[in-house]
Design a protein around this motif. Sequence first.
Motif, PDB file in Angstrom:
ATOM      1  N   ARG A 168      24.474  51.676  21.815  1.00  0.00           N
ATOM      2  CA  ARG A 168      24.817  52.995  22.350  1.00  0.00           C
ATOM      3  C   ARG A 168      23.801  54.036  21.900  1.00  0.00           C
ATOM      4  O   ARG A 168      23.353  54.875  22.697  1.00  0.00           O
TER       5      ARG A 168
ATOM      6  N   ALA B  79      27.118  47.162  18.593  1.00  0.00           N
ATOM      7  CA  ALA B  79      27.552  48.029  19.695  1.00  0.00           C
ATOM      8  C   ALA B  79      27.105  49.467  19.468  1.00  0.00           C
ATOM      9  O   ALA B  79      26.655  50.154  20.395  1.00  0.00           O
TER      10      ALA B  79
ATOM     11  N   VAL C 265      32.918  52.344  23.443  1.00  0.00           N
ATOM     12  CA  VAL C 265      32.946  51.195  24.345  1.00  0.00           C
ATOM     13  C   VAL C 265      34.057  51.374  25.377  1.00  0.00           C
ATOM     14  O   VAL C 265      35.188  51.718  25.026  1.00  0.00           O
ATOM     15  N   ASP C 266      33.714  51.153  26.665  1.00  0.00           N
ATOM     16  CA  ASP C 266      34.727  51.223  27.713  1.00  0.00           C
ATOM     17  C   ASP C 266      34.739  49.977  28.593  1.00  0.00           C
ATOM     18  O   ASP C 266      35.454  49.903  29.575  1.00  0.00           O
TER      19      ASP C 266
ATOM     20  N   PRO D  74      26.839  49.309  25.692  1.00  0.00           N
ATOM     21  CA  PRO D  74      27.305  48.109  24.991  1.00  0.00           C
ATOM     22  C   PRO D  74      28.455  47.428  25.726  1.00  0.00           C
ATOM     23  O   PRO D  74      29.394  48.090  26.181  1.00  0.00           O
ATOM     24  N   VAL D  75      28.360  46.108  25.830  1.00  0.00           N
ATOM     25  CA  VAL D  75      29.423  45.310  26.446  1.00  0.00           C
ATOM     26  C   VAL D  75      29.770  44.181  25.475  1.00  0.00           C
ATOM     27  O   VAL D  75      29.272  43.057  25.594  1.00  0.00           O
TER      28      VAL D  75
ATOM     29  N   VAL E  46      34.229  45.438  28.314  1.00  0.00           N
ATOM     30  CA  VAL E  46      34.058  44.241  27.491  1.00  0.00           C
ATOM     31  C   VAL E  46      33.974  43.027  28.406  1.00  0.00           C
ATOM     32  O   VAL E  46      34.355  43.089  29.590  1.00  0.00           O
TER      33      VAL E  46
ATOM     34  N   GLN F 218      23.121  47.510  30.788  1.00  0.00           N
ATOM     35  CA  GLN F 218      24.231  46.899  30.075  1.00  0.00           C
ATOM     36  C   GLN F 218      23.708  45.820  29.130  1.00  0.00           C
ATOM     37  O   GLN F 218      22.962  44.930  29.538  1.00  0.00           O
TER      38      GLN F 218
ATOM     39  N   LEU G 294      35.506  49.589  18.131  1.00  0.00           N
ATOM     40  CA  LEU G 294      34.505  49.652  19.200  1.00  0.00           C
ATOM     41  C   LEU G 294      34.599  50.953  19.985  1.00  0.00           C
ATOM     42  O   LEU G 294      33.576  51.579  20.308  1.00  0.00           O
ATOM     43  N   THR G 295      35.811  51.361  20.305  1.00  0.00           N
ATOM     44  CA  THR G 295      35.976  52.571  21.107  1.00  0.00           C
ATOM     45  C   THR G 295      35.704  53.830  20.284  1.00  0.00           C
ATOM     46  O   THR G 295      35.097  54.776  20.779  1.00  0.00           O
TER      47      THR G 295
END
Length: 291
Positions: A68, A64, A102-103, A74-75, A105, A46, A96-97
């Motif tokens: 990936r 991000a 991104v899943d 990515p956080v 944060v 992470q 982001l998604t």
Amino acid sequence: MWGDAIMQAERRSDAGDLLRDVSIEITARDHDKIGLLRGRIPGQTQVSITFLPGEDFESRVLAACRVREAGFVPVPHISARRLGSANELDSFLAALTAKASVDRVLVVAGDIAEPAGPFSDALAVIRSGALARHGISEVGIAGYPEGHPDIPRTTLDRALTDKLEALDAAGQRGWIATQFGFDADPMLRWLEDLRTRTAVPVRVGVAGPASIKALLRFASRCGVGVSAKVMAKYGLSLTHLLGSAGPGPLIEDLRERLEPDVHGDVRLHFYPFGGLEKTADWITNWRRGRP
């Protein structure tokens, strides 16, 4: 008696592998350095991406994406008080998604006195429902083992509980990432107290190897205690400011004293104050037994 000693040793051995699943922090400006992490830290590590003043949303999204693409997770951070509007939050999450899948944060209040928009703190962002609407399934929040210079301990504890309850109500998995520190004592006391209220995973913040001047500067800025006793234990000295120090003494102290039954699920989060490559190399060498 011997059986109890063996069981305790086994518990400490389980807790001792603190580098099995570390996380590391970068700034959006580090997007062109992500390749340095390849081969130095495991895939799917992470990587937190800060939300600092002077960085725009495009650079945060780009960072991000680079994380990936490099095979890491990515956080991105979301700084509640720095968001100008609810639409700004929605647009950021949508990018982001869509672009970096991104899943998860990390949501923080932010360090400005007055909010730039409608969100006064991390709880307001969580309760807005925006994270859930955009498919964010895991949400990190901040923890302060040594307290906050501007916020009473009782207020911090109440806020942490409120945020975890809001995440649970939204069906999202929560975890805690703490401020960095040099002393295991307040970390362990805080963890023990925390476990009377929640079992969520905790990532304890540690500073990567850096110059003593840099470490003391960041400690002062973040309200982290650096007494003479703690400095000596960590290898810091006010009379030798030209040297550098790494987190080895702190990690060894935690390795010896952490007990899963008391302190729960604990891992490490690295703040690379001395540089991303230097911290990644330190992690690699430590994992290989070459501190």
